[in-house]
Write an enzyme that holds these catalytic residues in place. Sequence first.
Site, PDB file in Angstrom:
ATOM      1  N   CYS A 101       0.812  -1.226   0.000  1.00  0.00           N
ATOM      2  CA  CYS A 101       0.000   0.000   0.000  1.00  0.00           C
ATOM      3  C   CYS A 101       0.841   1.270   0.000  1.00  0.00           C
ATOM      4  O   CYS A 101       0.368   2.334  -0.380  1.00  0.00           O
ATOM      5  CB  CYS A 101      -0.940   0.004   1.205  1.00  0.00           C
ATOM      6  SG  CYS A 101      -2.140  -1.346   1.179  1.00  0.00           S
ATOM      7  N   HIS A 241      -3.619   7.208   2.054  1.00  0.00           N
ATOM      8  CA  HIS A 241      -3.992   5.921   1.474  1.00  0.00           C
ATOM      9  C   HIS A 241      -5.420   5.597   1.891  1.00  0.00           C
ATOM     10  O   HIS A 241      -5.779   5.689   3.067  1.00  0.00           O
ATOM     11  CB  HIS A 241      -3.028   4.839   1.961  1.00  0.00           C
ATOM     12  CG  HIS A 241      -3.487   3.443   1.703  1.00  0.00           C
ATOM     13  ND1 HIS A 241      -3.963   3.029   0.480  1.00  0.00           N
ATOM     14  CD2 HIS A 241      -3.561   2.359   2.526  1.00  0.00           C
ATOM     15  CE1 HIS A 241      -4.310   1.749   0.554  1.00  0.00           C
ATOM     16  NE2 HIS A 241      -4.072   1.325   1.787  1.00  0.00           N
ATOM     17  N   ASN A 271     -10.356   0.159  -1.814  1.00  0.00           N
ATOM     18  CA  ASN A 271      -8.933   0.152  -1.474  1.00  0.00           C
ATOM     19  C   ASN A 271      -8.157  -0.599  -2.559  1.00  0.00           C
ATOM     20  O   ASN A 271      -8.187  -1.825  -2.616  1.00  0.00           O
ATOM     21  CB  ASN A 271      -8.738  -0.512  -0.107  1.00  0.00           C
ATOM     22  CG  ASN A 271      -7.280  -0.619   0.307  1.00  0.00           C
ATOM     23  OD1 ASN A 271      -6.378  -0.275  -0.459  1.00  0.00           O
ATOM     24  ND2 ASN A 271      -7.041  -1.112   1.507  1.00  0.00           N
TER      25      ASN A 271
END
EC number: 2.3.1.-
Length: 314
Positions: A101, A241, A271
């Site tokens: 990520c 994020h 996501n």
Amino acid sequence: MPARRVENGEIEAKLGLELGWIERRTGIRARYWAEEGDTLTGLAAEAGEAALADAGIARSDVALTLLATSTPDRLLPPSAPLLAHRLGLIHSGAIDLAGACSGFLYALTLADGFVRSQGRPVLVVAANILSRRINPAERASAVLFADAAGAVLVAPSGDPETGVIGVDLACDGSGYDLISISAGGSNRPFSPDFAAEEFLMTMRDGREVFSRAVDMMTRCASRALAAAGMRPTDVSRFVPHQANVRIFDAVCNQLGIDRSRTVRTIEEHGNSSAATIPLSLSVAHGASPFVSGEKLLLTAAGAGLVGGAVVFGV
């Protein structure tokens, strides 16, 4: 994004969850998943084309292509050379970066250093097709992950207040197995004896992931702001994020950043790991174009545990 839009109801029905369960816990309403025939490099190339067109820089000038991804088309060779080829970047080096990520932040930091030392543009693309790595029976991961790509073109500037003006990168290997795909690497190569689930993503402890992510993102952001000589109130836009709305709201609270400054794309895009920040930058720029002098705070944490924060001057 891929063409297929998947709303929560479809996933909630498969998992036996009550209607609205996913949005209440994650902030996600929908996400996009790849269809048969979609490829990682195809998705990445679309984002790269958009960034190159927006920047107006000749393809022959791009000296390096960095692809942040956890889902390359193949284990070998890397996908970045194929991406550069598809984009016609004939004078560019190319390499994949596997930072989960946080991959985009690491790629952006490396790109900034290359541009400052070499004086030549770098294309940074983050892309993932996570829908093919989801265990559809595991609630913790099945409700979160999405497919997307985003890209930025980093070019030389004579203004010292542009580009990366503060950065802090971190890792904590004690959380190495919190989010993982256990089989398929050199430690546990393919075997017909393995269960199919061992080649899919698993999240071992969602609560621990949450607390560690909030802590890492907050600490990295604080240090990056300090390195830039800035206070949280100096941040023009906060671009975290997009892991879970509760995570970045908690980071906002701990840093003292007004939530109204947060760029939010998780509701409609889910996501997509490293792709969420450049995708959010694109969405935010489309809604309200960035202007000279803005200071952006970017932060992420994910599998590994790997995290970081960047203060970026527009």
